[in-house]
Design a protein around this motif. Structure first.
Motif, PDB file in Angstrom:
ATOM      1  N   ASN A 237      39.026  44.414  22.465  1.00 56.04           N
ATOM      2  CA  ASN A 237      37.661  43.666  22.814  1.00 56.04           C
ATOM      3  C   ASN A 237      38.039  42.260  23.523  1.00 56.04           C
ATOM      4  N   VAL A 238      37.032  41.640  24.157  1.00 58.87           N
ATOM      5  CA  VAL A 238      36.807  40.599  25.441  1.00 58.87           C
ATOM      6  C   VAL A 238      35.722  40.269  25.254  1.00 58.87           C
ATOM      7  N   THR A 239      35.450  38.964  25.012  1.00 59.20           N
ATOM      8  CA  THR A 239      34.118  38.232  25.200  1.00 59.20           C
ATOM      9  C   THR A 239      33.743  37.828  26.603  1.00 59.20           C
ATOM     10  N   ALA A 240      32.054  38.226  26.368  1.00 59.86           N
ATOM     11  CA  ALA A 240      32.057  37.252  27.712  1.00 59.86           C
ATOM     12  C   ALA A 240      32.369  36.109  28.891  1.00 59.86           C
ATOM     13  N   ALA A 241      32.777  35.343  28.347  1.00 62.18           N
ATOM     14  CA  ALA A 241      33.626  34.329  28.344  1.00 62.18           C
ATOM     15  C   ALA A 241      34.577  34.384  28.935  1.00 62.18           C
ATOM     16  N   ASN A 242      35.776  35.011  28.193  1.00 61.44           N
ATOM     17  CA  ASN A 242      36.932  35.509  28.247  1.00 61.44           C
ATOM     18  C   ASN A 242      37.206  36.881  29.906  1.00 61.44           C
ATOM     19  N   ALA A 243      36.238  36.865  29.444  1.00 60.43           N
ATOM     20  CA  ALA A 243      36.218  37.950  30.893  1.00 60.43           C
ATOM     21  C   ALA A 243      36.146  37.604  32.146  1.00 60.43           C
ATOM     22  N   ILE A 244      35.345  36.603  32.269  1.00 59.84           N
ATOM     23  CA  ILE A 244      35.414  36.586  33.968  1.00 59.84           C
ATOM     24  C   ILE A 244      36.260  35.107  34.434  1.00 59.84           C
ATOM     25  N   LYS A 245      37.687  34.782  33.421  1.00 60.74           N
ATOM     26  CA  LYS A 245      39.185  34.550  33.280  1.00 60.74           C
ATOM     27  C   LYS A 245      39.537  35.256  34.222  1.00 60.74           C
ATOM     28  N   THR A 246      39.305  36.903  34.114  1.00 60.83           N
ATOM     29  CA  THR A 246      40.318  37.778  34.150  1.00 60.83           C
ATOM     30  C   THR A 246      40.133  37.557  35.320  1.00 60.83           C
ATOM     31  N   PRO A 247      41.179  38.482  36.513  1.00 65.50           N
ATOM     32  CA  PRO A 247      41.294  38.630  37.544  1.00 65.50           C
ATOM     33  C   PRO A 247      40.497  39.909  37.762  1.00 65.50           C
ATOM     34  N   GLN A 248      40.112  40.912  37.012  1.00 64.69           N
ATOM     35  CA  GLN A 248      40.052  42.267  36.462  1.00 64.69           C
ATOM     36  C   GLN A 248      38.615  42.105  36.483  1.00 64.69           C
ATOM     37  N   PHE A 249      38.012  41.329  36.337  1.00 68.71           N
ATOM     38  CA  PHE A 249      36.269  40.869  36.572  1.00 68.71           C
ATOM     39  C   PHE A 249      36.140  40.959  37.830  1.00 68.71           C
ATOM     40  N   TRP A 250      36.967  39.909  38.730  1.00 69.65           N
ATOM     41  CA  TRP A 250      36.713  39.483  39.677  1.00 69.65           C
ATOM     42  C   TRP A 250      36.800  40.704  41.079  1.00 69.65           C
ATOM     43  N   LEU A 251      38.003  41.659  40.390  1.00 73.01           N
ATOM     44  CA  LEU A 251      38.330  42.559  41.232  1.00 73.01           C
ATOM     45  C   LEU A 251      37.445  43.361  41.839  1.00 73.01           C
ATOM     46  N   LEU A 252      36.848  43.724  40.149  1.00 70.38           N
ATOM     47  CA  LEU A 252      35.347  44.436  40.322  1.00 70.38           C
ATOM     48  C   LEU A 252      34.374  44.338  40.640  1.00 70.38           C
ATOM     49  N   TRP A 253      33.958  43.259  40.518  1.00 68.55           N
ATOM     50  CA  TRP A 253      33.100  42.327  41.252  1.00 68.55           C
ATOM     51  C   TRP A 253      32.557  42.878  42.945  1.00 68.55           C
ATOM     52  N   THR A 254      34.541  42.423  43.141  1.00 65.17           N
ATOM     53  CA  THR A 254      34.651  42.549  44.893  1.00 65.17           C
ATOM     54  C   THR A 254      34.580  43.972  45.195  1.00 65.17           C
ATOM     55  N   VAL A 255      35.062  44.793  43.815  1.00 67.14           N
ATOM     56  CA  VAL A 255      34.611  46.606  44.494  1.00 67.14           C
ATOM     57  C   VAL A 255      32.631  46.609  44.488  1.00 67.14           C
ATOM     58  N   LEU A 256      32.091  46.019  43.398  1.00 66.12           N
ATOM     59  CA  LEU A 256      31.029  46.497  43.405  1.00 66.12           C
ATOM     60  C   LEU A 256      30.218  45.737  44.646  1.00 66.12           C
ATOM     61  N   PHE A 257      30.254  44.957  44.869  1.00 67.53           N
ATOM     62  CA  PHE A 257      29.611  44.608  46.414  1.00 67.53           C
ATOM     63  C   PHE A 257      30.030  44.976  47.555  1.00 67.53           C
ATOM     64  N   CYS A 258      31.193  45.243  47.566  1.00 67.81           N
ATOM     65  CA  CYS A 258      31.545  46.215  48.899  1.00 67.81           C
ATOM     66  C   CYS A 258      30.842  47.375  48.563  1.00 67.81           C
ATOM     67  N   ASN A 259      30.578  48.410  47.756  1.00 68.58           N
ATOM     68  CA  ASN A 259      30.015  49.264  47.004  1.00 68.58           C
ATOM     69  C   ASN A 259      28.312  49.090  47.863  1.00 68.58           C
ATOM     70  N   VAL A 260      27.870  48.654  46.885  1.00 70.69           N
ATOM     71  CA  VAL A 260      26.430  48.038  46.737  1.00 70.69           C
ATOM     72  C   VAL A 260      26.109  47.706  48.635  1.00 70.69           C
ATOM     73  N   THR A 261      26.625  46.662  48.805  1.00 71.26           N
ATOM     74  CA  THR A 261      26.398  45.986  50.199  1.00 71.26           C
ATOM     75  C   THR A 261      26.152  47.160  51.772  1.00 71.26           C
ATOM     76  N   ALA A 262      27.486  48.197  51.275  1.00 74.62           N
ATOM     77  CA  ALA A 262      27.763  48.805  52.496  1.00 74.62           C
ATOM     78  C   ALA A 262      25.932  50.056  52.141  1.00 74.62           C
ATOM     79  N   GLY A 263      25.506  50.581  50.845  1.00 74.87           N
ATOM     80  CA  GLY A 263      24.375  51.584  50.020  1.00 74.87           C
ATOM     81  C   GLY A 263      23.139  50.815  50.915  1.00 74.87           C
ATOM     82  N   ILE A 264      23.515  49.522  50.598  1.00 69.09           N
ATOM     83  CA  ILE A 264      21.545  48.618  51.176  1.00 69.09           C
ATOM     84  C   ILE A 264      21.016  48.940  52.047  1.00 69.09           C
ATOM     85  N   GLY A 265      22.634  48.828  53.710  1.00 65.15           N
ATOM     86  CA  GLY A 265      21.998  48.800  54.692  1.00 65.15           C
ATOM     87  C   GLY A 265      21.569  50.278  55.299  1.00 65.15           C
ATOM     88  N   ILE A 266      21.502  51.287  54.019  1.00 67.77           N
ATOM     89  CA  ILE A 266      21.255  52.478  54.585  1.00 67.77           C
ATOM     90  C   ILE A 266      19.883  52.305  54.048  1.00 67.77           C
TER      91      ILE A 266
END
Length: 461
Positions: A237-266
């Motif tokens: 387990n990883v706490t929320a405070a530590n999760a945002i310090k990992t590259p995995q969190f920000w890579l997944l943030w980028t993945v969600l941002f790109c997927n959502v931005t494209a979908g909202i366009g339609i």
């Protein structure tokens, strides 16, 4: 108000966990109305005498507040439990419609921003995350299915809200149902008042019926080792405070941002988009307003189905492979839509349906992805922080599409070619997200909690 506390929502022995999804759906089906704003967008443009971009800001503000409130209140939701969170969300969501209606009746656009955008957006954020971590804890054996059951309601909200809003607008302003008719501002104001009452009642039903599992609970016969069938799934387990310090969190943030931005366009332009794609040059569209409203409902069905089907499928093939499909296949479909979508109505509808199913699936799969990477300890709080990607996408997506369309001519009198630049921008974003997803790997052990909580267990925060 002690009945709202977590301690009063712990399930009794023998409680049927399958009673939890209906409670979650009661909230998500209501706040999913956010996807039906295109039904009355033209009416608000006419009522306030502004452009498409100014009205689009209302939706953007709501999505920004969704992400911010989810990020700020995520730990509070985990600590206080889903019942109190759902109750608070119901008050904010209904209150947003009430203040928004006041802005419409008084011709004060800023009140619409404040009501539906800020106040309603807070209700969106708290309501969105309130049942998710609870369902993951009830279904440790099938986290993708669990989050799909909850979040599919948000995608399906417009499936109810779109025809309901169309019918109510026609009842409040009969002239709006005529060919080319546009509802009056007064009709939209009355619609907001009606939705405030209806949604408050249904969301309170969800709050009254939600339960959390007792500490240490697990399904009968559940083997935690059987769940760890993919390399990315952790038993730590990883706490929320530590999760945002990992590259995995920000890579997944980028993945969600790109997927959502494209979908909202339609989604944000669904109703006028299908009319413009099949508009005669300089003339009327082959698609009527009522058919366009039905198209919004169809996309809502795709959004809803994708959230359940693709998220449940990810339990078998893994979250990373699932996102490769969302982003890679999605990019190909956007190219197809941009260059051949206007050749046939059926092709346009099918391609848009699949694209939006990927958009919805991305939302439903991401909590399970977080559970795989960071464990169950504070998955609700981590999910809330990740939804800031939705806030950013809620601004960027509509701005891209509305700015491109406003530059092409008068909104509502465009052709398919006017949409190509915006759609190709979405293709580029999906490519970036695809690369970010490929880079995700297991979280380094240095971020793990020293004493992991057993899989399937819950912990007070």
């Amino acid at each position: 108000m002690a009945w709202l506390d977590r301690s009063h929502t712990v399930a009794h022995p023998g409680f049927n966990r399958w009673l939890i999804p209906p409670a979650a759906l009661a909230v998500h089906l209501c706040i999913g109305q956010a996807y039906a704003t295109s039904v009355y967008k033209t009416a608000l443009v006419k009522h306030f005498g502004v452009g498409l971009t100014e009205i689009g800001v209302v939706f953007s503000v709501a999505i920004v507040m969704l992400g911010l409130s989810a990020a700020v209140m995520g730990t509070w939701v985990d600590r206080n439990g889903p019942r109190k969170a759902m109750f608070v969300a119901a008050l904010f969501w209904a209150g947003g419609f009430l203040v928004g209606s006041l802005g419409i009746f008084s011709h004060q656009l800023w009140l619409l921003y404040l009501g539906y955008g800020v106040i309603g957006g807070i209700g969106l954020g708290i309501g969105y995350i309130s049942p998710v971590s609870t369902l993951i804890k009830w279904f440790p054996d099938r986290p993708g299915l669990a989050t799909g059951m909850a979040i599919m309601g948000f995608g399906g909200g417009a499936l109810i809200a779109s025809p309901l809003s169309t019918a109510l607008l026609a009842a409040y302003d009969p002239a709006s149902s005529a060919p080319g008719g546009v509802a009056s501002g007064e009709a939209v104001g009355k619609l907001f008042l009606t939705l405030a009452v209806v949604y408050l009642a249904y969301m309170l039903f969800g709050a009254f019926t939600i339960k959390v599992p007792p500490n240490g609970w697990a399904p009968a016969g559940f083997d935690p080792a059987a769940v760890r069938s993919h390399a990315l799934i952790t038993r730590s387990n990883v706490t929320a405070a530590n999760a945002i310090k990992t590259p995995q969190f920000w890579l997944l943030w980028t993945v969600l941002f790109c997927n959502v931005t494209a979908g909202i366009g339609i989604l944000e332009q669904a109703a006028p988009m299908i009319q413009d794609f099949f508009r005669r040059p300089g003339g009327s569209s082959l698609v009527t307003a009522s058919v366009a409203g039905g198209f919004v409902g169809l996309l809502s069905a795709a959004n809803m189905a994708g959230r359940f089907v693709w998220s449940a499928t990810s339990d078998g093939i893994g979250r990373k492979r699932t996102y490769m499909g969302y982003l890679g296949v999605g990019a190909v479909l956007y190219v197809l839509l941009a260059f051949t979508g206007s050749s046939a109505t059926a092709l346009f509808v099918v391609v848009a349906f699949v694209i939006i199913s990927f958009y919805g699936g991305g939302f439903a799969t991401v909590p399970a992805y977080l559970r795989d990477l960071f464990g169950t300890l504070e998955v609700g709080a981590i999910h809330g922080r990740l939804l800031t990607a939705w806030s950013a996408a809620g601004v960027v997506g509509p701005l891209i599409v509305n700015a491109v369309l406003d530059a092409q001519g008068t909104p509502g009198k465009l052709t398919a070619g006017a949409y190509q630049p915006a759609l190709l921008i979405m293709v580029g974003l999906l490519g970036i997200g695809f690369i970010a997803n490929l880079l995700i790997k297991p979280v380094d052990a240095k971020h793990h909690e020293p004493t992991p909580v057993a899989a399937g267990a819950t912990r007070e925060i």
